[in-house]
Scaffold this motif. Sequence first.
Motif, PDB file in Angstrom:
ATOM      1  N   GLN A  57      37.140  39.022  31.312  1.00  0.00           N
ATOM      2  CA  GLN A  57      36.478  37.791  30.877  1.00  0.00           C
ATOM      3  C   GLN A  57      35.417  37.348  31.881  1.00  0.00           C
ATOM      4  N   ILE A  58      35.712  37.475  33.162  1.00  0.00           N
ATOM      5  CA  ILE A  58      34.734  37.089  34.189  1.00  0.00           C
ATOM      6  C   ILE A  58      33.506  37.982  34.086  1.00  0.00           C
ATOM      7  N   ALA A  59      33.703  39.274  33.957  1.00  0.00           N
ATOM      8  CA  ALA A  59      32.567  40.192  33.834  1.00  0.00           C
ATOM      9  C   ALA A  59      31.752  39.872  32.578  1.00  0.00           C
TER      10      ALA A  59
ATOM     11  N   ARG B 275      48.188  27.264  34.555  1.00  0.00           N
ATOM     12  CA  ARG B 275      49.086  26.143  34.868  1.00  0.00           C
ATOM     13  C   ARG B 275      49.806  25.684  33.596  1.00  0.00           C
ATOM     14  N   HIS B 276      49.063  25.584  32.494  1.00  0.00           N
ATOM     15  CA  HIS B 276      49.670  25.204  31.210  1.00  0.00           C
ATOM     16  C   HIS B 276      50.691  26.254  30.764  1.00  0.00           C
ATOM     17  N   HIS B 277      50.338  27.531  30.899  1.00  0.00           N
ATOM     18  CA  HIS B 277      51.251  28.601  30.485  1.00  0.00           C
ATOM     19  C   HIS B 277      52.530  28.582  31.319  1.00  0.00           C
TER      20      HIS B 277
ATOM     21  N   PHE C 261      27.877  30.456  39.099  1.00  0.00           N
ATOM     22  CA  PHE C 261      28.322  29.182  38.531  1.00  0.00           C
ATOM     23  C   PHE C 261      29.228  29.433  37.325  1.00  0.00           C
ATOM     24  N   ALA C 262      28.817  30.333  36.444  1.00  0.00           N
ATOM     25  CA  ALA C 262      29.612  30.647  35.256  1.00  0.00           C
ATOM     26  C   ALA C 262      30.982  31.170  35.658  1.00  0.00           C
TER      27      ALA C 262
ATOM     28  N   LEU D 238      34.562  29.469  34.764  1.00  0.00           N
ATOM     29  CA  LEU D 238      35.644  30.177  34.072  1.00  0.00           C
ATOM     30  C   LEU D 238      36.902  30.210  34.933  1.00  0.00           C
ATOM     31  N   ASN D 239      36.760  30.424  36.225  1.00  0.00           N
ATOM     32  CA  ASN D 239      37.934  30.439  37.102  1.00  0.00           C
ATOM     33  C   ASN D 239      38.663  29.099  37.064  1.00  0.00           C
ATOM     34  N   PHE D 240      37.908  28.009  37.015  1.00  0.00           N
ATOM     35  CA  PHE D 240      38.509  26.679  36.921  1.00  0.00           C
ATOM     36  C   PHE D 240      39.301  26.548  35.620  1.00  0.00           C
ATOM     37  N   ILE D 241      38.696  26.984  34.526  1.00  0.00           N
ATOM     38  CA  ILE D 241      39.367  26.900  33.222  1.00  0.00           C
ATOM     39  C   ILE D 241      40.599  27.796  33.198  1.00  0.00           C
ATOM     40  N   VAL D 242      40.479  29.020  33.678  1.00  0.00           N
ATOM     41  CA  VAL D 242      41.594  29.962  33.667  1.00  0.00           C
ATOM     42  C   VAL D 242      42.753  29.429  34.519  1.00  0.00           C
TER      43      VAL D 242
END
Length: 136
Positions: free
Chosen positions: A67-69, A98-100, A84-85, A89-93
């Motif tokens: 996903q990062i790539a 954490r939710h999982h 930046f992207a 994405l790392n922040f969202i993941v």
Amino acid sequence: MTTSNTGTDDARPGVREELARLRDSIDNIDAAVVHMLAERFKATQQVGLLKARHQLPPADPAREARQIARLRALAEDAKLDPAFAEKFLNFIVAEVIRHHERIAEEALNGTAEEARNGTAVPAETPAATGDRPPGE
């Protein structure tokens, strides 16, 4: 560069109107981003429930790397800083993981959403392992 504490009130009327137009556009984009993130998190919550049901780990480093790539390439195509992207994405993941983890813990304690709505399947039952009778 000198900055003013008066905001845009001292700008010419045409400049204020252009700023207002651009800011309205930014506000609309921000709203769309929030709604898209909400939809994304709805989907990842379902992934978390599925992983918990089948005792899969909350994180999937190989998927995250892909996903990062992918996102870095999309960012480059869109003329957005790939670093930046990737940070975004790392922040969202990290939040998704954490939710999982929380969902997995709730599933172990019998408090996950599925347990609350009566559709929980304990891990030791045949249904949880995929050995469901026909029609289920």
